[in-house]
Write a protein that holds these residues in place. Structure first.
Motif, mmCIF file in Angstrom:
data_model
loop_
_atom_site.group_PDB
_atom_site.id
_atom_site.type_symbol
_atom_site.label_atom_id
_atom_site.label_comp_id
_atom_site.label_asym_id
_atom_site.label_seq_id
_atom_site.Cartn_x
_atom_site.Cartn_y
_atom_site.Cartn_z
ATOM 1 N N VAL A 73 10.450 53.526 34.883
ATOM 2 C CA VAL A 73 10.882 54.441 33.826
ATOM 3 C C VAL A 73 12.142 53.874 33.184
ATOM 4 C CG1 VAL A 73 9.909 56.517 34.904
ATOM 5 C CG2 VAL A 73 12.245 55.839 35.436
ATOM 6 N N ASP A 74 12.470 54.367 32.032
ATOM 7 C CA ASP A 74 13.698 53.968 31.346
ATOM 8 C C ASP A 74 14.865 54.691 32.015
ATOM 9 O OD1 ASP A 74 15.709 53.206 29.651
ATOM 10 O OD2 ASP A 74 15.001 54.382 27.937
ATOM 11 N N THR A 75 15.750 53.946 32.673
ATOM 12 C CA THR A 75 16.881 54.536 33.398
ATOM 13 C C THR A 75 18.189 54.453 32.618
ATOM 14 O OG1 THR A 75 17.304 52.446 34.517
ATOM 15 C CG2 THR A 75 15.853 54.021 35.653
ATOM 16 N N SER A 76 18.152 54.005 31.380
ATOM 17 C CA SER A 76 19.384 53.784 30.619
ATOM 18 C C SER A 76 20.206 55.063 30.444
ATOM 19 C CB SER A 76 19.087 53.142 29.270
ATOM 20 O OG SER A 76 18.201 53.940 28.521
ATOM 21 N N ALA A 77 19.575 56.208 30.258
ATOM 22 C CA ALA A 77 20.315 57.467 30.092
ATOM 23 C C ALA A 77 21.027 57.846 31.389
ATOM 24 C CB ALA A 77 19.377 58.588 29.652
ATOM 25 N N ARG A 78 20.367 57.648 32.538
ATOM 26 C CA ARG A 78 20.984 57.964 33.837
ATOM 27 C C ARG A 78 22.127 56.993 34.132
ATOM 28 N NH1 ARG A 78 20.370 62.639 35.921
ATOM 29 N NH2 ARG A 78 19.866 62.097 38.017
ATOM 30 N N ILE A 79 21.953 55.739 33.766
ATOM 31 C CA ILE A 79 23.022 54.755 33.964
ATOM 32 C C ILE A 79 24.239 55.144 33.133
ATOM 33 C CG2 ILE A 79 23.679 52.349 33.518
ATOM 34 C CD1 ILE A 79 20.767 51.608 34.354
ATOM 35 N N GLU A 80 24.029 55.522 31.901
ATOM 36 C CA GLU A 80 25.127 55.957 31.025
ATOM 37 C C GLU A 80 25.806 57.202 31.591
ATOM 38 O OE1 GLU A 80 27.792 55.977 27.878
ATOM 39 O OE2 GLU A 80 26.438 54.380 28.521
#
Length: 187
Positions: free
Chosen positions: A24-31
């Motif tokens: 899944v795209d984890t970029s939002a959680r990383i941010e």
């Protein structure tokens, strides 16, 4: 078996394969977690993470807001509102709770059972010959112990990120002009 007692299976059950987590795209959680510190207790029988989080939330003074939570018996998390607050807390490391040291690192998006593990220590080197107190000598000793953050040649000390999951080294053999000498390390 006639008495209703359990008898071990002669055939072992196969181990269940790991659960595959879909990509899944984890970029939002990383941010979302970029201003987070992750910590590990070094003695979970004494250091309870819920009590630890409550204690530091009351004692750390920061300009913005801070939230914290236990992530199980070994790990905990603190989220900050500003980079300055996060850096202010990190600059005060190492911390201790219930007379045991804590491991506290900035969160990184990695998957490892060994994260966090690094503790920054100022280490004073005793026993080095005075004419070998140089940037190169002090930094070479530090490089053997872990990543060097800083050093102070005049005081014969280095700030090193030490692996807190391993025992501290108290002595280190060094080679000076072909001669082996032992130095003592004071944390």
């Amino acid at each position: 078996m006639d008495k209703g007692k359990w008898v071990a299976d002669s055939v072992r059950q196969a181990k269940r394969p790991p659960v595959k987590i879909p990509a899944v795209d984890t970029s939002a959680r990383i941010e979302e977690h970029k201003l987070t510190l992750i910590g590990r207790v070094t003695n979970p029988s004494v250091q309870k993470t819920i009590a630890l989080v409550d204690f530091f939330l009351q004692h750390w003074r920061v300009a913005g807001s801070i939230t914290g939570r236990a992530l199980g018996p070994h790990l905990f998390q603190f989220k900050f509102e500003t980079e300055q607050d996060l850096q202010a807390i990190l600059s005060g490391t190492p911390y201790h709770f219930k007379r045991w040291i804590l491991i506290l690192q900035r969160w990184e998006p990695i998957v490892s059972d060994f994260f966090p593990a690094l503790i920054p220590f100022w280490i004073t080197i005793h026993g080095n010959s005075l004419h070998y107190w140089s940037d190169a000598a002090i930094e070479a000793i530090g490089d053997e112990l872990g990543p060097v953050e800083d050093f102070d040649v005049d005081r014969g000390r280095i700030r090193v990120l030490v692996n807190g999951l391993k025992p501290l080294e108290m002595f280190l053999d060094i080679s000076l002009a072909g001669e082996i000498k032992q130095v003592e390390l004071e944390y």
